[in-house]
Design a protein around this motif. Structure first.
Motif, mmCIF file in Angstrom:
data_model
loop_
_atom_site.group_PDB
_atom_site.id
_atom_site.type_symbol
_atom_site.label_atom_id
_atom_site.label_comp_id
_atom_site.label_asym_id
_atom_site.label_seq_id
_atom_site.Cartn_x
_atom_site.Cartn_y
_atom_site.Cartn_z
ATOM 1 N N LEU A 220 18.863 -1.259 -10.510
ATOM 2 C CA LEU A 220 17.894 -0.519 -9.690
ATOM 3 C C LEU A 220 16.492 -0.570 -10.293
ATOM 4 O O LEU A 220 15.498 -0.636 -9.575
ATOM 5 N N LYS A 221 16.429 -0.554 -11.643
ATOM 6 C CA LYS A 221 15.121 -0.677 -12.304
ATOM 7 C C LYS A 221 14.480 -2.026 -11.991
ATOM 8 O O LYS A 221 13.293 -2.107 -11.678
ATOM 9 N N LYS A 222 15.294 -3.085 -12.080
ATOM 10 C CA LYS A 222 14.784 -4.426 -11.767
ATOM 11 C C LYS A 222 14.346 -4.507 -10.303
ATOM 12 O O LYS A 222 13.292 -5.055 -9.981
ATOM 13 N N GLU A 223 15.165 -3.955 -9.442
ATOM 14 C CA GLU A 223 14.834 -3.954 -8.021
ATOM 15 C C GLU A 223 13.548 -3.174 -7.762
ATOM 16 O O GLU A 223 12.691 -3.588 -6.989
ATOM 17 N N ARG A 224 13.420 -2.040 -8.449
ATOM 18 C CA ARG A 224 12.206 -1.227 -8.317
ATOM 19 C C ARG A 224 10.978 -2.007 -8.789
ATOM 20 O O ARG A 224 9.930 -1.980 -8.144
ATOM 21 N N GLN A 225 11.126 -2.711 -9.916
ATOM 22 C CA GLN A 225 10.009 -3.515 -10.421
ATOM 23 C C GLN A 225 9.628 -4.598 -9.421
ATOM 24 O O GLN A 225 8.440 -4.843 -9.179
ATOM 25 N N GLN A 226 10.635 -5.244 -8.851
ATOM 26 C CA GLN A 226 10.358 -6.285 -7.849
ATOM 27 C C GLN A 226 9.637 -5.703 -6.639
ATOM 28 O O GLN A 226 8.666 -6.265 -6.143
ATOM 29 N N ARG A 227 10.114 -4.567 -6.199
ATOM 30 C CA ARG A 227 9.487 -3.934 -5.024
ATOM 31 C C ARG A 227 8.078 -3.453 -5.352
ATOM 32 O O ARG A 227 7.180 -3.537 -4.514
ATOM 33 N N GLN A 228 7.903 -2.952 -6.574
ATOM 34 C CA GLN A 228 6.572 -2.520 -6.994
ATOM 35 C C GLN A 228 5.616 -3.720 -7.004
ATOM 36 O O GLN A 228 4.489 -3.625 -6.535
ATOM 37 N N TYR A 229 6.111 -4.852 -7.505
ATOM 38 C CA TYR A 229 5.304 -6.072 -7.519
ATOM 39 C C TYR A 229 4.980 -6.509 -6.089
ATOM 40 O O TYR A 229 3.838 -6.864 -5.780
ATOM 41 N N GLN A 230 6.000 -6.470 -5.214
ATOM 42 C CA GLN A 230 5.778 -6.829 -3.807
ATOM 43 C C GLN A 230 4.752 -5.892 -3.175
ATOM 44 O O GLN A 230 3.857 -6.331 -2.435
ATOM 45 N N LEU A 231 4.888 -4.607 -3.467
ATOM 46 C CA LEU A 231 3.957 -3.628 -2.924
ATOM 47 C C LEU A 231 2.536 -3.918 -3.391
ATOM 48 O O LEU A 231 1.594 -3.917 -2.593
ATOM 49 N N GLU A 232 2.373 -4.184 -4.685
ATOM 50 C CA GLU A 232 1.042 -4.484 -5.220
ATOM 51 C C GLU A 232 0.477 -5.756 -4.602
ATOM 52 O O GLU A 232 -0.709 -5.827 -4.269
ATOM 53 N N THR A 233 1.350 -6.750 -4.438
ATOM 54 C CA THR A 233 0.915 -8.005 -3.820
ATOM 55 C C THR A 233 0.479 -7.766 -2.377
ATOM 56 O O THR A 233 -0.568 -8.264 -1.935
ATOM 57 N N LEU A 234 1.274 -6.995 -1.644
ATOM 58 C CA LEU A 234 0.935 -6.692 -0.249
ATOM 59 C C LEU A 234 -0.340 -5.856 -0.158
ATOM 60 O O LEU A 234 -1.170 -6.081 0.734
ATOM 61 N N GLU A 235 -0.507 -4.903 -1.073
ATOM 62 C CA GLU A 235 -1.730 -4.098 -1.068
ATOM 63 C C GLU A 235 -2.949 -4.968 -1.353
ATOM 64 O O GLU A 235 -4.004 -4.797 -0.730
ATOM 65 N N ALA B 93 -3.188 -8.177 -0.701
ATOM 66 C CA ALA B 93 -3.393 -8.993 0.504
ATOM 67 C C ALA B 93 -4.040 -8.160 1.605
ATOM 68 O O ALA B 93 -4.935 -8.639 2.322
ATOM 69 N N LEU B 94 -3.607 -6.898 1.725
ATOM 70 C CA LEU B 94 -4.189 -6.009 2.726
ATOM 71 C C LEU B 94 -5.676 -5.778 2.448
ATOM 72 O O LEU B 94 -6.501 -5.844 3.361
ATOM 73 N N GLN B 95 -6.005 -5.523 1.190
ATOM 74 C CA GLN B 95 -7.411 -5.314 0.829
ATOM 75 C C GLN B 95 -8.230 -6.566 1.119
ATOM 76 O O GLN B 95 -9.358 -6.480 1.609
ATOM 77 N N LYS B 96 -7.657 -7.714 0.823
ATOM 78 C CA LYS B 96 -8.347 -8.975 1.101
ATOM 79 C C LYS B 96 -8.591 -9.134 2.599
ATOM 80 O O LYS B 96 -9.690 -9.523 3.020
ATOM 81 N N GLN B 97 -7.571 -8.812 3.399
ATOM 82 C CA GLN B 97 -7.713 -8.905 4.854
ATOM 83 C C GLN B 97 -8.728 -7.894 5.375
ATOM 84 O O GLN B 97 -9.519 -8.203 6.268
ATOM 85 N N LYS B 98 -8.698 -6.680 4.814
ATOM 86 C CA LYS B 98 -9.676 -5.669 5.234
ATOM 87 C C LYS B 98 -11.090 -6.144 4.933
ATOM 88 O O LYS B 98 -11.997 -5.987 5.759
ATOM 89 N N GLN B 99 -11.274 -6.740 3.751
ATOM 90 C CA GLN B 99 -12.591 -7.256 3.378
ATOM 91 C C GLN B 99 -13.004 -8.385 4.321
ATOM 92 O O GLN B 99 -14.151 -8.458 4.756
#
Length: 120
Positions: A30-45, A47-53
């Motif tokens: 679950l820790k590994k999964e959480r880290q992966q999801r956290q990384y995905q979330l940061e990557t998506l955020e 990308a979102l900021q880039k798109q907003k800009q």
């Protein structure tokens, strides 16, 4: 040091130890999964900021182009009005030239007539 961490498990039944091991494995998973999801979330955020800009930049560019377009439309209107005025002025001048040309022709005829009379 790891033996100290494991010390609390001493005396537990094999069945309980197996369950603890399963739970620890699940926690690690679950820790590994959480880290992966956290990384995905940061990557998506990111990308979102880039798109907003990008959207903001495009909005700004669109606003600039709209202002430029408005300015060009006003310039075209002014040029059209100037063209119409020049066209009107040209028609007036052509009319004046035609009138003067008519006067000139009339004067030439008068001169020719008077020259004919003088010759007689």
């Amino acid at each position: 040091m790891s033996w100290a961490v494991e010390e609390w498990k001493d005396g537990l039944s094999p069945r309980v130890l197996q369950k603890i091991h399963e739970l620890e494995s699940q926690v690690d998973k679950l820790k590994k999964e959480r880290q992966q999801r956290q990384y995905q979330l940061e990557t998506l955020e990111a990308a979102l900021q880039k798109q907003k800009q990008k959207v903001e930049n495009e909005k700004n560019e669109s606003a600039i182009l709209k202002r430029e377009n408005q300015s060009l439309m006003e310039l075209c209107d002014n040029l059209e009005k100037a063209k119409q005025k020049i066209s009107h002025d040209l028609q007036v001048k052509e009319s004046q030239v035609n009138i003067q040309s008519g006067h000139l022709n009339s004067c030439k005829k008068d001169i020719e007539r008077l020259e004919q009379e003088l010759k007689r």
